[in-house]
Motif scaffolding. Structure first.
Motif, mmCIF file in Angstrom:
data_model
loop_
_atom_site.group_PDB
_atom_site.id
_atom_site.type_symbol
_atom_site.label_atom_id
_atom_site.label_comp_id
_atom_site.label_asym_id
_atom_site.label_seq_id
_atom_site.Cartn_x
_atom_site.Cartn_y
_atom_site.Cartn_z
ATOM 1 N N MET A 172 1.010 -1.188 0.051
ATOM 2 C CA MET A 172 -0.035 -0.130 0.076
ATOM 3 C C MET A 172 0.959 1.248 0.049
ATOM 4 N N PHE A 173 0.469 2.315 -0.755
ATOM 5 C CA PHE A 173 1.501 3.532 -0.828
ATOM 6 C C PHE A 173 0.755 4.272 0.283
ATOM 7 N N SER A 174 1.779 4.498 1.220
ATOM 8 C CA SER A 174 1.392 5.151 2.368
ATOM 9 C C SER A 174 1.998 6.526 2.574
ATOM 10 N N LEU A 175 2.422 7.262 1.378
ATOM 11 C CA LEU A 175 3.115 8.735 1.506
ATOM 12 C C LEU A 175 1.993 9.748 1.142
ATOM 13 N N GLY A 176 2.332 10.895 1.888
ATOM 14 C CA GLY A 176 1.069 11.763 1.741
ATOM 15 C C GLY A 176 1.898 13.404 2.020
ATOM 16 N N SER A 177 0.842 14.008 2.007
ATOM 17 C CA SER A 177 1.609 15.589 2.256
ATOM 18 C C SER A 177 1.947 15.715 3.648
ATOM 19 N N SER A 178 1.748 14.918 4.372
ATOM 20 C CA SER A 178 2.322 15.087 5.945
ATOM 21 C C SER A 178 3.665 14.583 6.105
ATOM 22 N N HIS A 179 4.311 14.082 5.051
ATOM 23 C CA HIS A 179 5.749 13.602 5.165
ATOM 24 C C HIS A 179 6.603 14.823 4.617
ATOM 25 N N ARG A 180 7.881 14.778 5.105
ATOM 26 C CA ARG A 180 9.098 15.647 4.472
ATOM 27 C C ARG A 180 9.842 14.666 3.314
ATOM 28 N N PHE A 181 10.084 15.485 2.176
ATOM 29 C CA PHE A 181 10.827 14.919 0.980
ATOM 30 C C PHE A 181 12.065 15.413 0.842
ATOM 31 N N HIS B 278 11.843 5.054 2.566
ATOM 32 C CA HIS B 278 10.992 5.779 3.782
ATOM 33 C C HIS B 278 10.819 4.762 4.818
ATOM 34 N N TRP B 279 11.436 5.220 5.941
ATOM 35 C CA TRP B 279 11.020 4.304 7.110
ATOM 36 C C TRP B 279 9.657 4.467 7.697
ATOM 37 N N GLU B 280 8.967 3.228 7.868
ATOM 38 C CA GLU B 280 7.579 2.900 8.451
ATOM 39 C C GLU B 280 7.794 2.135 9.871
ATOM 40 N N HIS B 281 6.772 2.276 10.485
ATOM 41 C CA HIS B 281 6.725 1.367 11.731
ATOM 42 C C HIS B 281 7.073 -0.061 11.313
ATOM 43 N N GLY B 282 8.335 -0.482 11.789
ATOM 44 C CA GLY B 282 8.622 -2.039 11.546
ATOM 45 C C GLY B 282 9.724 -2.197 10.521
ATOM 46 N N GLY B 283 10.098 -1.107 9.518
ATOM 47 C CA GLY B 283 11.131 -1.704 8.795
ATOM 48 C C GLY B 283 10.960 -0.346 7.499
ATOM 49 N N PHE B 284 11.951 -0.597 6.474
ATOM 50 C CA PHE B 284 11.888 0.304 5.621
ATOM 51 C C PHE B 284 11.222 -0.256 4.292
ATOM 52 N N VAL B 285 10.837 0.924 3.597
ATOM 53 C CA VAL B 285 10.130 0.689 2.178
ATOM 54 C C VAL B 285 10.750 1.581 1.210
ATOM 55 N N LEU B 286 10.816 0.530 -0.009
ATOM 56 C CA LEU B 286 11.352 1.211 -1.055
ATOM 57 C C LEU B 286 10.520 1.378 -2.267
#
Length: 117
Positions: A1-10, A58-66
């Protein structure tokens, strides 16, 4: 699931990235070249020399997502983007292939900050 949004910093990596790098190699670039922590929850954007491949770490709870995208035709246009921090809208435009040549953001009203005394 694509969990990136405007609340993140890029953050856009200032340079060309070898797309053979995976989680550990990209984390090394984040620490050494970008002077940031890969587990901060921020999203790090990497492009190859010919700008036909893009990776987002991106680091999410539990690990990295690429996230990885390879273009079959064309390139990612970053000429108008400055290196460093990107906004969510800049990232979406970059990934979708929209290149804004000139944009002007008009001044908008905002409520004045309340002063605490």
């Amino acid at each position: 699931m694509f969990s990136l949004g405007s609340s993140h910093r890029f953050y856009l990596y200032d340079g060309h990235c070898d797309m053979r790098k995976s989680f550990d190699g990209l984390c090394g670039l984040v620490i050494s070249a970008m002077q940031r922590q890969p587990t901060s929850g921020e999203v790090f954007v990497f492009l190859n020399r010919s700008r036909t491949h893009i990776k987002l770490l991106h680091w999410e709870h539990g690990g990295f997502v690429l996230y990885y995208k390879r273009l079959e035709q064309g390139t990612f246009g970053i000429s108008a983007l400055k290196k460093g921090e990107l906004s969510w809208s800049d990232l979406v435009l970059l990934i979708e292939g929209v290149q804004v040549v000139k944009s002007i953001q008009k001044k908008r009203y905002s409520l004045p900050q309340k002063q605490l005394f």
